[in-house]
Design a protein around this motif. Structure first.
Motif, mmCIF file in Angstrom:
data_model
loop_
_atom_site.group_PDB
_atom_site.id
_atom_site.type_symbol
_atom_site.label_atom_id
_atom_site.label_comp_id
_atom_site.label_asym_id
_atom_site.label_seq_id
_atom_site.Cartn_x
_atom_site.Cartn_y
_atom_site.Cartn_z
ATOM 1 N N ASP A 2 0.812 -1.223 0.000
ATOM 2 C CA ASP A 2 0.000 0.000 0.000
ATOM 3 C C ASP A 2 0.844 1.271 0.000
ATOM 4 O OD1 ASP A 2 -2.322 -1.490 0.019
ATOM 5 O OD2 ASP A 2 -2.498 -1.467 2.203
ATOM 6 N N GLU A 3 2.153 1.130 -0.083
ATOM 7 C CA GLU A 3 3.035 2.294 -0.016
ATOM 8 C C GLU A 3 3.131 3.009 -1.374
ATOM 9 O OE1 GLU A 3 6.712 1.672 2.210
ATOM 10 O OE2 GLU A 3 5.897 -0.284 2.797
ATOM 11 N N ALA A 4 3.652 4.221 -1.350
ATOM 12 C CA ALA A 4 3.814 5.021 -2.561
ATOM 13 C C ALA A 4 4.910 4.432 -3.448
ATOM 14 C CB ALA A 4 4.170 6.463 -2.195
ATOM 15 N N ALA A 5 4.758 4.641 -4.753
ATOM 16 C CA ALA A 5 5.757 4.169 -5.703
ATOM 17 C C ALA A 5 5.847 5.148 -6.866
ATOM 18 C CB ALA A 5 5.397 2.783 -6.214
ATOM 19 N N VAL A 6 7.013 5.192 -7.479
ATOM 20 C CA VAL A 6 7.269 6.071 -8.610
ATOM 21 C C VAL A 6 8.077 5.296 -9.641
ATOM 22 C CG1 VAL A 6 9.404 7.056 -7.636
ATOM 23 C CG2 VAL A 6 8.049 8.396 -9.247
ATOM 24 N N LEU A 7 7.957 5.698 -10.901
ATOM 25 C CA LEU A 7 8.763 5.103 -11.961
ATOM 26 C C LEU A 7 8.925 6.116 -13.084
ATOM 27 C CD1 LEU A 7 6.553 4.276 -14.360
ATOM 28 C CD2 LEU A 7 6.151 2.371 -12.834
ATOM 29 N N GLU A 8 9.901 5.865 -13.923
ATOM 30 C CA GLU A 8 10.161 6.712 -15.094
ATOM 31 C C GLU A 8 9.827 5.868 -16.310
ATOM 32 O OE1 GLU A 8 10.913 9.827 -14.419
ATOM 33 O OE2 GLU A 8 11.197 9.364 -12.291
ATOM 34 N N ALA A 9 8.670 6.134 -16.925
ATOM 35 C CA ALA A 9 8.175 5.298 -18.018
ATOM 36 C C ALA A 9 8.578 5.845 -19.379
ATOM 37 C CB ALA A 9 6.656 5.228 -17.953
ATOM 38 N N GLN A 10 8.969 4.945 -20.263
ATOM 39 C CA GLN A 10 9.053 5.339 -21.664
ATOM 40 C C GLN A 10 7.610 5.579 -22.097
ATOM 41 O OE1 GLN A 10 11.429 2.550 -23.915
ATOM 42 N NE2 GLN A 10 13.187 2.819 -22.552
ATOM 43 N N THR A 11 7.364 6.638 -22.855
ATOM 44 C CA THR A 11 5.984 7.084 -23.068
ATOM 45 C C THR A 11 5.111 6.069 -23.797
ATOM 46 O OG1 THR A 11 6.696 8.367 -24.988
ATOM 47 C CG2 THR A 11 6.478 9.541 -22.905
ATOM 48 N N TYR A 12 5.696 5.178 -24.576
ATOM 49 C CA TYR A 12 4.861 4.161 -25.231
ATOM 50 C C TYR A 12 4.206 3.242 -24.194
ATOM 51 C CZ TYR A 12 8.199 0.401 -24.395
ATOM 52 O OH TYR A 12 9.001 -0.534 -23.791
ATOM 53 N N ALA A 13 4.731 3.203 -22.954
ATOM 54 C CA ALA A 13 4.243 2.284 -21.925
ATOM 55 C C ALA A 13 3.354 2.957 -20.883
ATOM 56 C CB ALA A 13 5.427 1.604 -21.239
ATOM 57 N N LEU A 14 2.922 4.189 -21.112
ATOM 58 C CA LEU A 14 2.120 4.899 -20.110
ATOM 59 C C LEU A 14 0.841 4.142 -19.754
ATOM 60 C CD1 LEU A 14 2.486 8.613 -21.298
ATOM 61 C CD2 LEU A 14 3.744 7.432 -19.483
ATOM 62 N N ASP A 15 0.116 3.650 -20.744
ATOM 63 C CA ASP A 15 -1.124 2.925 -20.475
ATOM 64 C C ASP A 15 -0.855 1.638 -19.701
ATOM 65 O OD1 ASP A 15 -2.633 4.873 -21.741
ATOM 66 O OD2 ASP A 15 -2.721 3.793 -23.650
ATOM 67 N N PHE A 16 0.248 0.985 -20.002
ATOM 68 C CA PHE A 16 0.630 -0.229 -19.295
ATOM 69 C C PHE A 16 0.768 0.062 -17.799
ATOM 70 C CE2 PHE A 16 4.185 -2.751 -17.544
ATOM 71 C CZ PHE A 16 3.619 -4.021 -17.611
ATOM 72 N N TYR A 17 1.526 1.089 -17.435
ATOM 73 C CA TYR A 17 1.735 1.407 -16.019
ATOM 74 C C TYR A 17 0.483 1.966 -15.358
ATOM 75 C CZ TYR A 17 6.637 0.459 -16.893
ATOM 76 O OH TYR A 17 7.805 -0.152 -17.226
ATOM 77 N N ALA A 18 -0.368 2.627 -16.134
ATOM 78 C CA ALA A 18 -1.628 3.138 -15.592
ATOM 79 C C ALA A 18 -2.496 1.988 -15.078
ATOM 80 C CB ALA A 18 -2.377 3.935 -16.652
ATOM 81 N N ARG A 19 -2.380 0.803 -15.658
ATOM 82 C CA ARG A 19 -3.137 -0.371 -15.201
ATOM 83 C C ARG A 19 -2.797 -0.731 -13.755
ATOM 84 N NH1 ARG A 19 -1.490 -4.401 -19.858
ATOM 85 N NH2 ARG A 19 -1.468 -5.800 -18.072
#
Length: 147
Positions: A100-117
């Motif tokens: 339940d803790e906070a998390a951050v990442l640096e996404a290549q923009t083609y993968a934005l929808d993937f990480y949004a999941r």
């Protein structure tokens, strides 16, 4: 799925992870950057990978930022495993570590929808890193989680 802390991972486990990361990020994406950044062996680093046989097919690592947030990075899959759902399995495992803790990442923009999941939302402006467009994405702590 396998995982190990940076101060517990063996050379035999780490070497194929580093090789896959170099194959994907340095060779395939043609980004000459210092892949060995000194953070892989830290006790706060967690490596997650899938190795059904001799070859590692995917991996990622979790770091801890100064503010305590988990930082997910170096998410990659072997060319032979792309499109198989392995990336989602790796992220699911990472999110189990994050809880339940906070998390951050640096996404290549083609993968934005993937990480949004996985609950990540864009933060700030897009930027170029090694000639590839990226976007910071963050998932806040889930209500009731410790800070």
């Amino acid at each position: 799925m396998y995982s190990a802390k940076g101060d517990e991972i063996t050379v035999a486990e780490l070497y194929p992870l580093l090789r896959l990361r170099v194959d994907v990020f340095v060779v395939e994406q043609e980004c000459p950057y210092p892949e060995l950044d000194g953070r892989d062996l830290l006790p706060t680093t967690v490596h997650v990978w899938w190795q059904p046989g001799e070859e590692v097919l995917g991996c990622l690592r979790l770091l801890r930022d100064q503010d305590g947030a988990h930082r997910i990075g170096r998410v990659c899959t072997a060319l032979s495993a792309r499109g198989s759902g392995l990336g989602a399995l790796l992220m699911k495992s990472a999110m189990e570590h994050v809880g339940d803790e906070a998390a951050v990442l640096e996404a290549q923009t083609y993968a934005l929808d993937f990480y949004a999941r996985f609950g990540f939302v864009p933060e700030g402006e897009r930027y170029l890193e090694d000639g590839i467009e990226h976007q910071t994405m963050r998932r806040g702590a889930v209500s009731g989680a410790r800070a």
